[in-house]
Design a protein around this motif. Structure first.
Motif, short mmCIF file in Angstrom:
data_model
loop_
_atom_site.label_atom_id
_atom_site.label_comp_id
_atom_site.label_asym_id
_atom_site.label_seq_id
_atom_site.Cartn_x
_atom_site.Cartn_y
_atom_site.Cartn_z
N ALA A 77 -14.80 39.19 3.18
CA ALA A 77 -15.23 37.98 2.63
C ALA A 77 -16.50 38.23 1.78
N ARG A 78 -17.32 39.26 2.26
CA ARG A 78 -18.63 39.54 1.49
C ARG A 78 -18.84 40.73 0.98
N GLY A 79 -17.93 41.59 1.13
CA GLY A 79 -18.04 42.94 0.56
C GLY A 79 -17.79 42.77 -1.15
N ASP A 80 -18.45 43.84 -1.86
CA ASP A 80 -18.09 43.53 -3.14
C ASP A 80 -17.65 45.15 -3.48
N PHE A 81 -16.47 45.56 -3.51
CA PHE A 81 -16.30 46.99 -3.91
C PHE A 81 -14.87 46.83 -4.45
N PRO A 82 -14.58 47.87 -4.94
CA PRO A 82 -13.10 47.99 -5.76
C PRO A 82 -12.07 47.89 -4.72
N GLY A 83 -10.84 47.42 -5.05
CA GLY A 83 -9.94 47.60 -3.98
C GLY A 83 -9.73 46.57 -2.81
N ARG A 84 -10.54 45.52 -3.12
CA ARG A 84 -10.93 44.71 -1.99
C ARG A 84 -9.46 43.87 -1.70
N SER A 85 -9.05 43.35 -2.84
CA SER A 85 -7.72 42.56 -2.78
C SER A 85 -6.58 43.52 -2.15
N VAL A 86 -6.50 44.67 -2.51
CA VAL A 86 -5.37 45.62 -1.87
C VAL A 86 -5.81 45.66 -0.25
N LEU A 87 -6.74 46.01 -0.12
CA LEU A 87 -7.28 46.01 1.13
C LEU A 87 -6.58 44.78 2.14
N ARG A 88 -7.10 43.55 1.47
CA ARG A 88 -6.68 42.34 2.16
C ARG A 88 -5.16 42.41 2.25
N ALA A 89 -4.69 42.63 1.25
CA ALA A 89 -2.71 42.42 1.17
C ALA A 89 -2.83 43.54 2.53
N LEU A 90 -3.13 44.59 2.65
CA LEU A 90 -2.96 45.59 3.57
C LEU A 90 -3.07 45.04 4.81
N VAL A 91 -4.18 44.31 5.03
CA VAL A 91 -4.70 44.01 6.47
C VAL A 91 -3.77 42.84 6.89
N THR A 92 -3.18 42.05 5.99
CA THR A 92 -2.19 40.95 6.20
C THR A 92 -0.88 41.29 6.49
N VAL A 93 -0.27 42.53 6.00
CA VAL A 93 0.98 43.03 6.06
C VAL A 93 1.45 42.73 7.53
N PRO A 94 0.87 42.93 8.64
CA PRO A 94 1.46 42.95 9.90
C PRO A 94 1.78 41.41 10.14
N LEU A 95 1.27 40.24 9.39
CA LEU A 95 1.77 39.11 9.50
C LEU A 95 3.02 38.77 9.09
N VAL A 96 3.74 39.42 8.27
CA VAL A 96 5.17 39.14 7.78
C VAL A 96 6.01 40.38 7.99
N LEU A 97 5.33 41.66 8.49
CA LEU A 97 6.05 42.66 8.90
C LEU A 97 6.95 42.33 10.18
N PRO A 98 8.39 42.88 10.28
CA PRO A 98 8.97 42.49 11.25
C PRO A 98 8.40 43.43 12.61
N PRO A 99 8.10 42.71 13.62
CA PRO A 99 7.29 43.53 14.71
C PRO A 99 7.90 44.63 15.04
N VAL A 100 9.24 44.87 15.05
CA VAL A 100 9.81 46.08 15.36
C VAL A 100 9.45 47.22 14.36
N VAL A 101 9.30 46.85 13.24
CA VAL A 101 8.89 47.90 12.28
C VAL A 101 7.54 48.45 12.56
N GLY A 102 6.70 47.55 13.14
CA GLY A 102 5.09 47.97 13.49
C GLY A 102 5.37 48.70 14.71
#
Lengths: 418, 267
Positions: B82-107
């Motif tokens: 939310a507050r950081g200002d660094f390159p790749g922040r949106s990529v990081l956000r996408a990565l963090v939210t992957v488990p939301l849609v990832l089939p848990p078995v894969v996790g």
């Protein structure tokens, strides 16, 4: 509780106490930018301890930017801020113009500028060295009263006021006692337990003032402190605020677009337009001799610029205004302002003869009530506002589109060099 | 007055109403069926059975531990996003939210590969400290944290974005450093968001199945949480499965009720 247990090293730069600032803030459009070409603020400001200076100007002039730069919420692009001999902000050569509007603290600033706490150790001969210096807001010893107060909603009034003293090392009990004392001083004894949501506008304003003053700031900044209040509360709060500003031993800078606030609260006025100071002086000189349309409108004067010669000022439109006295500074033939009050304008149906040297034909552009009198907007060679009595207005049968003769006595016109 | 209002109100087109009703029935009836079929009279006795209690206890402990871990690491992540200002922040956000849609078995498989005895982290842990993570209660907590932390991060990040940063500036002018600003101003102001995120995270952890069974197995007492017990009971003891399901349903309803204002209120 001098309390500024600050890791920022004192670096006596000048012996002068108070604030010495040369604020330069440049930014591209975007964020709060004002126009397409970007925004530049350049302002020199000196405030002695105990003095209150008002930055007066229209919205977007850069007043708030100046305040934020002083508070350390925005970094300078160039210039310096020195408070009581301590350099608070002085960009080095490397900081350049690439600082953006959003920079507000060391974390955003380029890391090479601000190792560690964001304060670079000064070299022994600090005055020679043009090293980059930036003291973060929490170490500046500057109190701010924000426009909408920004009282912490999760804390009651007393804990809001105690917040600063706590951060400056006081224990919980001591800080609360100190805060209670301050609430008492702003007339809010017994309101300590209230949350900000349970306070009226005027009360919240006073809590905000107490919160800012409770840290004994060397510099107090007030951003439109009365703008959010209704007219009645404003009157009381203004008087109250004036009392506290007078009693405040440190320097104070007040930002406002309300000339009444500026005139009543400040010892000195700095009028800002488009990021630079256009006029500076005490209330009397600024209001008597406005140098821009903005300030002339604020103080209710008709203001014109033209070429002076002897007792006349020739305006760009060709109209010549005659004054009773030669231009201030005698010999000055050159660019000059001429100003007169709307009440100095007399209106006639027929061309008047007699003493007034300044008469011209005008058409009525608008008529409306203005206090006890009637304000008439005049169009024609000289656009001006005229105040006449309701009786006179009725007698003249004033209505938009009508042609009248306007006259101003030479003695009513002041002219001064531009 | 009200009569004219009713008459004026547009009628709902049948083409929309019919599928809506069918869909609602589809969503509601199974849950109603569960409640109807529940062995209400024997419920107390059923709940007192040791296997039942063990699964219940394990679920509560592990879900709570997973929530604690998510708070510990998720709130800082949210702050960074939310507050950081660094390159790749949106990529990081996408990565963090992957488990939301990832089939848990894969996790679960992914966790197994990393924490298994030959995994990047698992191998040194096993060789140096003789620690094995898969198929332990720790694995349950890790699997739950993996799938539920994003819920907390998303909720807290939203709260942080909605918070007025000028309060933080005000705190700074009063002498508060960055950490103090965070603990004394930012966190209290986003507390409702953090709480909502934690509740959501806890509920998600409680219901975790796929990643858990893959990474932690299904051992009664150590890794058999309630959803796993439901699945196992289905094959032998239908009544037990219903009772466990009922408990999970009750928890869901309670969670939803507690988040009522934030999640189900009409905009």
């Amino acid at each position: 509780m001098d309390g500024r247990t600050v890791n920022a090293e004192r670096q006596p730069q000048t012996g002068a106490a108070g604030l010495d600032a040369h604020l330069v803030v440049e930014r591209d459009t975007g964020g709060r930018g004002r126009d397409e070409s970007g925004f530049r603020l350049e302002l020199r400001l000196r405030v002695a301890p105990g003095e209150t200076v008002a930055l007066l100007g229209p919205n977007g002039a850069g007043k708030t930017t100046a305040l934020r730069a002083l508070a350390g919420l925005e970094a300078l692009s160039d210039g310096h801020i020195v408070l009581n001999g301590e350099v608070l902000d002085r960009p080095g050569p490397r900081r350049g113009r690439k600082r953006t509007a959003r920079s507000r603290s060391p974390i955003d600033a380029s890391p090479s500028d601000h190792p560690g706490t964001g304060v670079r150790r000064p070299s022994p001969d600090g005055s020679e060295q043009r090293g980059d210096r930036w003291v973060p807001p929490e170490h500046r010893g500057i109190g701010v009263v924000f426009q909408d107060y920004l009282l912490f909603p999760h804390l009651n009034a007393i804990d809001n006021v105690a917040f600063g003293p706590r951060r400056r090392g006081l224990g919980r009990t001591e800080a609360r006692a100190h805060a209670a004392d301050w609430l008492d001083r702003v007339g809010l004894d017994g309101f300590g337990k209230r949350r900000p949501g349970q306070l009226s506008g005027g009360q919240a304003q006073r809590v905000a003032l107490a919160r800012a003053l409770a840290t004994d700031p060397a510099l107090l900044l007030l951003d439109e402190p009365l703008a959010a209040l209704d007219a009645r509360t404003r009157l009381d709060t203004r008087a109250e605020l004036h009392r506290h500003l007078t009693g405040h031993p440190g320097a104070a800078v007040l930002v406002t677009h309300d000339p009444v606030d500026a005139l009543m609260l400040a010892d000195r006025l700095v009028v800002i337009e488009d990021g630079r100071a256009v006029q500076e002086g005490d209330a009397e000189s600024v209001t008597a001799r406005p140098r821009t349309d903005y300030i002339a409108r604020l103080v209710g004067l008709n203001l014109y610029r033209g070429k002076a010669s002897g007792r006349t000022v020739r305006l760009a439109s060709g109209t010549v205004l005659t004054t009773a006295e030669p231009l201030g500074g005698a010999e000055a033939d050159g660019e000059a302002f001429a100003a007169f009050a709307p009440s100095a304008v007399a209106l006639y149906r027929e061309e008047p003869d007699g003493s007034p040297r300044n008469t011209w034909r005008a058409s009525v552009a608008g008529v409306h009530r203005h206090g006890d009198s009637v304000r008439v907007q005049l169009d024609g060679p000289l656009r001006a506002a005229a105040d006449v009595t309701p009786a006179a207005a009725a007698q003249l049968g004033l209505e938009p589109g009508q042609t009248v003769w306007a006259a101003v006595k030479a003695t009513e016109i002041t002219a001064y060099p531009a | 007055m009200s009569a004219t209002r009713t008459r004026r109100r547009r009628r709902i087109p049948a083409a929309l109403l019919a599928p809506a009703v069918i869909g609602l029935a589809f969503l509601i009836l199974p849950l109603a069926g569960l409640v109807v079929r529940a062995p209400w009279t024997e419920l107390p006795a059923r709940l007192a059975e040791p296997e039942m209690l063990a699964a219940l206890r394990l679920s509560l402990v592990t879900a709570t531990a997973a929530t604690a871990l998510s708070l510990l690491f998720g709130v800082p992540i949210a702050w960074l996003l939310a507050r950081g200002d660094f390159p790749g922040r949106s990529v990081l956000r996408a990565l963090v939210t992957v488990p939301l849609v990832l089939p848990p078995v894969v996790g679960g498989v992914a966790l197994l590969l990393v924490f298994g005895r030959s995994g990047i982290i698992g191998a040194p842990l096993y060789e140096r400290f003789d620690l094995t993570i898969p198929f332990t209660t720790t694995a349950v907590v890790l699997a739950m944290t993996f799938v539920s932390m994003p819920f907390l991060v998303v909720s807290v990040e939203g709260a942080l974005r909605g918070a007025d940063t000028r309060f933080e500036e005000a705190a700074a002018t009063l002498g508060a450093g960055r950490w103090t600003v965070f603990t004394h101003v930012t966190l209290p102001m986003v507390a409702p968001g953090v709480l909502a995120g934690a509740v959501l995270c806890w509920a998600r952890a409680l219901g975790e199945f796929g990643a858990t069974i893959t990474f932690a197995g299904n051992f009664p007492g150590t890794t058999q949480t309630m959803p796993l017990a439901v699945y196992l009971a289905l094959q032998s003891d239908l009544e037990a499965a219903i009772v466990l399901s009922l408990i999970l349903l009750a928890v869901s309803v309670i969670v939803l009720a507690s988040l009522r204002d934030r999640w189900t209120a009409a905009p």
